[in-house]
Design a protein around this motif. Structure first.
Motif, mmCIF file in Angstrom:
data_model
loop_
_atom_site.group_PDB
_atom_site.id
_atom_site.type_symbol
_atom_site.label_atom_id
_atom_site.label_comp_id
_atom_site.label_asym_id
_atom_site.label_seq_id
_atom_site.Cartn_x
_atom_site.Cartn_y
_atom_site.Cartn_z
ATOM 1 N N PHE A 31 1.142 -1.916 -0.235
ATOM 2 C CA PHE A 31 0.405 0.318 -0.128
ATOM 3 C C PHE A 31 0.789 1.099 -0.231
ATOM 4 O O PHE A 31 0.724 2.449 -0.973
ATOM 5 C CB PHE A 31 -1.235 -0.129 1.335
ATOM 6 N N LEU A 43 1.246 4.492 -2.456
ATOM 7 C CA LEU A 43 0.431 5.279 -2.705
ATOM 8 C C LEU A 43 2.172 6.577 -2.824
ATOM 9 O O LEU A 43 1.765 7.327 -3.051
ATOM 10 C CB LEU A 43 0.681 5.559 -0.890
ATOM 11 N N ARG A 86 1.507 7.004 -6.765
ATOM 12 C CA ARG A 86 0.728 8.050 -6.976
ATOM 13 C C ARG A 86 0.836 9.351 -6.503
ATOM 14 O O ARG A 86 0.505 10.773 -7.133
ATOM 15 C CB ARG A 86 -1.366 7.892 -5.989
ATOM 16 N N LEU A 90 -6.358 10.423 -3.977
ATOM 17 C CA LEU A 90 -6.084 9.660 -2.414
ATOM 18 C C LEU A 90 -8.023 10.353 -2.285
ATOM 19 O O LEU A 90 -8.592 11.235 -2.382
ATOM 20 C CB LEU A 90 -5.268 10.372 -1.542
ATOM 21 N N ASP A 139 -7.414 5.947 1.624
ATOM 22 C CA ASP A 139 -5.629 6.237 1.488
ATOM 23 C C ASP A 139 -4.983 6.742 2.912
ATOM 24 O O ASP A 139 -4.375 6.421 3.398
ATOM 25 C CB ASP A 139 -5.431 7.183 0.554
ATOM 26 N N ARG A 173 -5.495 5.451 5.964
ATOM 27 C CA ARG A 173 -4.054 3.979 6.226
ATOM 28 C C ARG A 173 -3.432 4.336 6.117
ATOM 29 O O ARG A 173 -2.395 3.928 7.181
ATOM 30 C CB ARG A 173 -4.971 2.792 5.360
#
Length: 366
Positions: A116, A120, A123, A133, A137, A140
């Protein structure tokens, strides 16, 4: 100690009482044996020990030792991994290479968390990245930041809204690592009294840990909210505390709950547990708490004593306690159970209730 040298277990905490100069000048046979053993420990340099002077000192040292053990067990449970991953770690430490597609599995955050984070970061590196996002997102990301902690950092914290977002995402298929799930359970303990965050989903997922997660949090929780919430969970589930563990057992846990530095909220939750699961042997603990004359725990301590007396068949003793104790409020259901059948009580005991501050007691006497 030979077993520990061979297997690495069990954990050993070694304490020696400081001996006065007078005793050292003329030690008896038993003290000579202790001094010889201590000298051997020092010479071997294999086991550490600490000195103590008073009973209070050894209680403090013992509590610190057990706390360190429980924290280590918790860390091991949160970082537990399947046998095949352990094999891969051993393979890596021996100099062998691991396939690129398996690198996430070796992260402290496991494949789920590391994967993850990598996604992230990728991105966020793109134009207009914030637009891509979601609230999940961000929640977490905050959770993962909480789950990596070191001494000196702030205690874990995550907003209620984020906790509920993560629960919704999980029900829709989001996969979480064991470490993340463990921290969500602990945060659930912290917010239990507010009844505004999920808990049981996370708790059930880690209930197979070496030590019950609620037991652990009740002992070494980062704040009084986590400890009190965990004790409340143990009460709701009618969970018996470990009786024969070689390191942490019922007596140590309860002593921790009622230690002098334990917050009133934790002691209140502990009294609630003993009211449901306590034995006749726990009466003295409740009596000592009542004797503190702490306004915030007095009622709970009295209710605990009455509940234990009733449950252990000491109905007359429970009635006498209610009559001789001046209180204005008590659990209504518990009080009704005590007020049934005053027949047979001695006149001396009944006279104590003549001017009781609780009108229900006075009416029952009439």
């Amino acid at each position: 100690m030979l077993r520990r040298e061979k297997t690495g277990s069990p954990d050993i905490s070694l304490f020696f009482k400081q001996v006065s100069e007078d005793l050292l000048r003329d030690p008896g046979d038993d003290l000579k044996k202790v001094l010889a053993f201590k000298k051997k420990i020092i010479a071997d340099k294999k086991n550490l020990f600490q000195n103590f002077s008073t009973t209070g000192d050894i209680e403090t040292l013992s509590r610190k030792s057990v706390t360190a053990y429980v924290n280590r067990v918790r860390a091991e449970d949160e970082s537990s991994e399947p046998d095949e991953l352990r094999a891969k770690r051993a393979q890596l430490s021996s100099g062998e290479t691991i396939k690129e597609d398996n690198k996430y599995e070796l992260s402290p955050l496991f494949a789920e968390g590391f994967g993850f984070l990598e996604s992230l970061v990728e991105r966020i590196g793109k134009p207009d990245s914030l637009d891509s996002l979601s609230a999940t997102d961000v929640a977490r990301f905050r959770l993962l930041a909480n789950s990596i902690s070191k001494s000196g950092n702030d205690e874990m914290n995550l907003g209620v809204h984020d906790l509920n977002i993560l629960f919704t995402a999980h029900t829709e298929g989001m996969k979480l690592s064991r470490r993340e799930t463990s921290y969500l359970a602990r945060l659930g303990f912290q917010h239990l009294s507010n009844e505004n965050v999920p808990l049981w989903c996370w708790y059930s997922a880690i209930a197979g840990s070496r030590l019950n997660p609620a037991v652990v949090s009740s002992f070494v929780g980062v704040n009084e909210n986590e400890k009190a919430g965990a004790i409340s969970v143990l009460t709701l589930l009618a969970h018996d505390l470990p009786a024969d563990d070689d390191k942490i057992n019922r007596d140590l846990i309860i002593a921790n709950w009622f230690s002098d530095d334990s917050p009133a909220r934790v002691r209140t939750a502990a009294l609630g547990y003993l009211a449901k699961r306590g034995t006749a042997g726990d009466l003295e603990i409740a009596r000592k708490e009542y004797a503190r004359s702490d306004y915030s725990t007095s009622r709970s301590a009295l209710e605990c004593m009455v509940a234990i007396l009733l449950r252990t068949g000491q109905t007359r003793a429970a009635q006498e306690l209610v009559l001789e104790t001046q209180f204005q409020m008590l659990n209504a259901k518990l009080l009704r159970s005590v007020l049934v059948g005053f027949e047979g009580l001695e006149t001396r005991a009944l006279l104590l209730g003549l001017e009781h501050s609780n009108h229900q007691v006075d009416l029952a006497r009439i």
